[in-house]
Write an enzyme that holds these catalytic residues in place. Structure first.
Site, PDB file in Angstrom:
ATOM      1  N   LYS A   1       0.922  -1.411  -0.067  1.00  0.00           N
ATOM      2  CA  LYS A   1       0.364   0.293  -0.076  1.00  0.00           C
ATOM      3  C   LYS A   1       0.781   0.963   0.050  1.00  0.00           C
ATOM      4  O   LYS A   1       0.844   1.743   1.437  1.00  0.00           O
ATOM      5  CB  LYS A   1      -1.151   0.231   1.238  1.00  0.00           C
ATOM      6  CG  LYS A   1      -1.571   0.946   1.848  1.00  0.00           C
ATOM      7  CD  LYS A   1      -2.689   1.725   1.518  1.00  0.00           C
ATOM      8  CE  LYS A   1      -3.296   3.355   2.098  1.00  0.00           C
ATOM      9  NZ  LYS A   1      -2.133   4.465   0.903  1.00  0.00           N
TER      10      LYS A   1
ATOM     11  N   GLU B   1       8.787   2.062  10.915  1.00  0.00           N
ATOM     12  CA  GLU B   1       9.714   3.038  10.850  1.00  0.00           C
ATOM     13  C   GLU B   1       8.583   4.796  11.043  1.00  0.00           C
ATOM     14  O   GLU B   1       8.145   4.795   9.899  1.00  0.00           O
ATOM     15  CB  GLU B   1      10.957   2.723  10.121  1.00  0.00           C
ATOM     16  CG  GLU B   1      11.591   1.654  10.214  1.00  0.00           C
ATOM     17  CD  GLU B   1      12.792   1.629  11.387  1.00  0.00           C
ATOM     18  OE1 GLU B   1      12.681   2.570  11.985  1.00  0.00           O
ATOM     19  OE2 GLU B   1      12.975   0.652  11.328  1.00  0.00           O
TER      20      GLU B   1
ATOM     21  N   CYS C   1      13.374  11.532   6.443  1.00  0.00           N
ATOM     22  CA  CYS C   1      12.816  11.464   7.719  1.00  0.00           C
ATOM     23  C   CYS C   1      14.636  11.345   9.042  1.00  0.00           C
ATOM     24  O   CYS C   1      14.082  11.687   9.703  1.00  0.00           O
ATOM     25  CB  CYS C   1      12.421   9.328   8.532  1.00  0.00           C
ATOM     26  SG  CYS C   1      13.556   8.559   7.430  1.00  0.00           S
TER      27      CYS C   1
ATOM     28  N   GLU D   1       8.197  17.202  14.329  1.00  0.00           N
ATOM     29  CA  GLU D   1       8.930  17.115  12.920  1.00  0.00           C
ATOM     30  C   GLU D   1       8.086  18.289  12.247  1.00  0.00           C
ATOM     31  O   GLU D   1       6.939  17.657  11.983  1.00  0.00           O
ATOM     32  CB  GLU D   1       8.999  15.775  12.742  1.00  0.00           C
ATOM     33  CG  GLU D   1       9.408  15.160  12.007  1.00  0.00           C
ATOM     34  CD  GLU D   1       8.900  14.298  11.097  1.00  0.00           C
ATOM     35  OE1 GLU D   1       8.132  13.402  11.243  1.00  0.00           O
ATOM     36  OE2 GLU D   1       9.846  12.917  10.272  1.00  0.00           O
TER      37      GLU D   1
HETATM   38  P1  NAD Z   1       2.500   9.091   6.675  1.00  0.00           P
HETATM   39  O1  NAD Z   1       1.592   8.482   8.392  1.00  0.00           O
HETATM   40  O2  NAD Z   1       0.659  10.218   7.058  1.00  0.00           O
HETATM   41  O3  NAD Z   1       1.631   7.553   5.516  1.00  0.00           O
HETATM   42  C1  NAD Z   1       2.018   6.832   5.592  1.00  0.00           C
HETATM   43  C2  NAD Z   1       1.624   5.341   5.592  1.00  0.00           C
HETATM   44  O4  NAD Z   1       0.683   5.326   5.832  1.00  0.00           O
HETATM   45  C3  NAD Z   1       1.203   5.521   3.900  1.00  0.00           C
HETATM   46  O5  NAD Z   1       0.643   5.505   2.767  1.00  0.00           O
HETATM   47  C4  NAD Z   1      -0.476   6.509   4.239  1.00  0.00           C
HETATM   48  O6  NAD Z   1      -1.686   6.094   3.580  1.00  0.00           O
HETATM   49  C5  NAD Z   1      -0.255   5.158   4.984  1.00  0.00           C
HETATM   50  N1  NAD Z   1      -2.288   5.663   6.581  1.00  0.00           N
HETATM   51  C6  NAD Z   1      -1.969   6.357   7.122  1.00  0.00           C
HETATM   52  N2  NAD Z   1      -3.314   6.372   7.393  1.00  0.00           N
HETATM   53  C7  NAD Z   1      -3.210   4.637   7.608  1.00  0.00           C
HETATM   54  C8  NAD Z   1      -3.929   3.841   8.302  1.00  0.00           C
HETATM   55  N3  NAD Z   1      -4.658   4.460   9.999  1.00  0.00           N
HETATM   56  N4  NAD Z   1      -3.617   2.831   9.222  1.00  0.00           N
HETATM   57  C9  NAD Z   1      -2.874   2.350   7.776  1.00  0.00           C
HETATM   58  N5  NAD Z   1      -2.031   3.023   7.027  1.00  0.00           N
HETATM   59  C10 NAD Z   1      -2.181   4.332   7.402  1.00  0.00           C
HETATM   60  O7  NAD Z   1       3.119   9.571   7.059  1.00  0.00           O
HETATM   61  P2  NAD Z   1       3.970   9.844   5.113  1.00  0.00           P
HETATM   62  O8  NAD Z   1       3.323  11.449   5.160  1.00  0.00           O
HETATM   63  O9  NAD Z   1       3.177   9.432   4.388  1.00  0.00           O
HETATM   64  O10 NAD Z   1       4.894  10.434   5.165  1.00  0.00           O
HETATM   65  C11 NAD Z   1       6.077  10.816   6.324  1.00  0.00           C
HETATM   66  C12 NAD Z   1       6.148  10.358   7.193  1.00  0.00           C
HETATM   67  O11 NAD Z   1       7.384   9.432   7.345  1.00  0.00           O
HETATM   68  C13 NAD Z   1       7.553  11.283   8.073  1.00  0.00           C
HETATM   69  O12 NAD Z   1       7.089  10.924   9.489  1.00  0.00           O
HETATM   70  C14 NAD Z   1       8.274  10.882   7.925  1.00  0.00           C
HETATM   71  O13 NAD Z   1       9.413  11.185   8.867  1.00  0.00           O
HETATM   72  C15 NAD Z   1       8.405   9.598   8.080  1.00  0.00           C
HETATM   73  N6  NAD Z   1       9.085   8.588   7.826  1.00  0.00           N
HETATM   74  C16 NAD Z   1       9.951   7.763   7.948  1.00  0.00           C
HETATM   75  C17 NAD Z   1      11.322   7.957   7.627  1.00  0.00           C
HETATM   76  C18 NAD Z   1      12.188   6.081   8.460  1.00  0.00           C
HETATM   77  O14 NAD Z   1      12.400   5.214   7.948  1.00  0.00           O
HETATM   78  N7  NAD Z   1      12.291   6.198   9.736  1.00  0.00           N
HETATM   79  C19 NAD Z   1      11.557   7.007   7.042  1.00  0.00           C
HETATM   80  C20 NAD Z   1      10.996   8.607   5.510  1.00  0.00           C
HETATM   81  C21 NAD Z   1       9.196   8.184   6.159  1.00  0.00           C
END
Ligand code: NAD
Length: 482
Positions: free
Chosen positions: A175, A250, A284, A382
């Site tokens: 997804k 993560e 991140c 963040e």
């Molecule tokens: P997000 O949490 O909004 O979404 C991440 C994924 O989760 C997307 O595919 C989204 O559609 C899905 N999602 C959203 N709600 C959900 C739910 N209720 N149940 C299951 N899945 C759901 O994050 P984003 O805005 O896409 O990404 C940015 C974030 O990701 C930042 O906080 C960043 O730090 C983090 N990030 C972390 C790493 C790492 O390896 N630690 C790497 C890249 C990004």
């Protein structure tokens, strides 16, 4: 399917019926439409898991050398199509094309790395307390693995999960984030074209709150790997734990670069500018806190101001662009609220905006501020955008204390010419990735990657650490005679 459409791909077929259709607009030029998403509804999650389950036994039986060949074929397909994939992603989520090319090349390396792992030794032979018994360990796949990814690395993050999951013999339901789903469909097309059997990799395109949630809370998964925000990740972790599904999450970061009095200031400045502003700060591991010791504060700020004058803000496809737009309207609104707060602080340096049509896309000028308290939201939350804050400190110990004053623990760096101070920092910094004289951002695909505290669930991705997550260890014993 047209190149500029995305829809679910389940059991080797593109979903026929369309649910809600959403237009995708180029974040560099919002008036320009670049594609269409056909969003699936929650039921697609279970259908995809069923297709993955159906494909599971045959994929497992192939053995890892054959699965390694499949990953090699995917690597070759991605390498052939690299320019188109990079350009599509740049237009979908705004990452500058020079960076996107690097990310696609990284995707090829990741596939090749795990392909090579497919012919390596697995497990160990362990002496047994009884004679005539061969005792050894082996790896078995988890089964069907759910993979949920963010938009900020639309190629590398999915591949650093999918490749080890497939190599270990799992089948996958992926997804992707809504803002990276055109690129995801392109990757699925490449996997299909490279001969990956139907159902081994399935793509579900839809909203996180529907399809994502259905995958996490209801679909019969055997493993779950998530990367995204801490808020979502904590909910995902709780749901997976409640169902006793092996999981890893993560999550976010608030990474510090510490510049000590004896630092090479030019090196520190170039690492801070790159760490804070590449990908418009949407990594991140981005540097968002800069902790500078008193003795070097003036020199560091002067050099930073100079360096920031050369930072080119612009459209993602322009070859000279160093910082592109933010990825989406939601991102733009969130980061703009922080930029508004930052206007209360003292601006140390800002990238020039002359010649940039700021109103055309989701542009926020890269900015470094100071005179903010360590507890300020700019320092603690963040932001995930091109804003960074400088904190001053008097000593090494104060620098470490400020570095660790955060709920996150992903990455941290120190700039010093003193090896002893550098090594002490590596021990003392509460982060999963710690560095001396290197930027906080950037990852090595062969090395373990992950965070402490609220940045992750304490497991690691990438390198051989990923193979530990995507498999069970079985301990086997064979009595072979009197
Ligand atoms: P997000 O949490 O909004 O979404 C991440 C994924 O989760 C997307 O595919 C989204 O559609 C899905 N999602 C959203 N709600 C959900 C739910 N209720 N149940 C299951 N899945 C759901 O994050 P984003 O805005 O896409 O990404 C940015 C974030 O990701 C930042 O906080 C960043 O730090 C983090 N990030 C972390 C790493 C790492 O390896 N630690 C790497 C890249 C990004």
């Amino acid at each position: 399917m047209a190149d500029v459409e995305s829809r679910s791909w389940i059991g080797g077929e593109w979903a026929a019926q369309a649910g809600e259709i959403v237009e995708v607009h180029d974040p560099s030029e919002v008036s320009r439409e670049v594609g269409l998403l056909h969003l699936s509804e929650a039921a697609a999650a279970s259908e995809a898991v069923e297709a993955a389950r159906y494909a599971s036994a045959a994929w497992d039986r192939q053995g890892s050398p054959a699965r390694a060949e499949a990953l090699s074929a995917m690597a070759a397909a991605l390498e052939r199509d690299r320019e188109a994939v990079a350009a599509l992603a740049s237009q979908e989520m705004g990452k500058p094309i020079t960076e996107m090319r690097g990310e696609v090349a990284r995707g090829v390396q990741i596939l090749r790395f795990y392909a090579a792992e497919g012919v390596r030794a697995v497990g160990e032979v362990i002496p047994h307390s009884q004679t005539q018994v061969l005792q050894y360990t082996t790896r078995r796949p988890l089964g069907v693995v759910g993979i949920i990814t963010p938009w900020n690395f639309p190629v590398a993050i999915p591949l650093w999960k999918i490749a080890p999951a497939l190599l270990c013999g799992n089948t996958v339901v992926w997804k992707p984030a809504e803002s990276a789903s055109l690129t995801a469909a392109r990757l699925a097309q490449l996997a299909a074209a490279s001969g990956l059997p139907a159902g081994v990799l399935n793509l579900v395109v839809g909203r996180g709150s529907e399809v994502g949630q259905a995958l996490v809370e209801a679909a019969p998964l055997d493993g779950l790997s998530f990367t995204g925000s801490t808020a979502t990740g904590m909910r995902v972790a709780a749901a997976a734990a409640a169902r006793n599904i092996k999981y890893q999450v993560e999550m976010g970061g608030k990474n510090a670069a510490v510049v000590l009095n004896d630092a090479d200031v030019d090196l520190a400045v170039s690492a801070v500018v790159s760490g804070a502003f590449r990908s418009a700060g949407q990594k991140c591991t981005a540097t968002s806190r800069i902790i500078v010791q008193d003795g070097v504060y003036g020199a560091f700020c002067d050099r930073l101001r100079q360096a920031m004058r050369a930072v080119r803000l612009g459209p993602a496809l322009h070859p000279d662009t160093y910082v592109g737009p933010l990825a989406s309207e939601a991102q733009f609104e969130k980061v703009s609220r922080y930029a508004h707060q930052a206007a209360r602080a003292t601006v140390v340096a800002q990238a020039p905006v002359e010649g940039v049509d700021l109103g055309a896309g989701y542009f926020v000028p890269p900015t470094v501020v100071t005179d903010v308290a360590p507890g300020d939201p700019l320092v603690q939350e963040e932001i995930f955008g091109p804003l960074a804050a400088i904190l001053r400190c008097a000593s090494f110990d104060e620098a470490v204390a400020l570095c660790n004053q955060t709920v996150y623990g992903l990455s941290a760096a120190v700039f010093t010419r003193d090896l002893s101070q550098g090594l002490k920092f590596l021990d003392a910094a509460d982060a999963g990735m710690v560095r001396v004289n290197q930027e906080t951002a950037g990852v090595e695909y062969a090395a373990p990657f992950g965070g402490l505290k609220q940045s992750g669930s304490h497991s690691r991705e990438q390198g051989t650490a990923a193979l530990d997550f995507y498999s069970h260890t079985k301990t086997c014993a064979v009595y072979y005679g009197p």
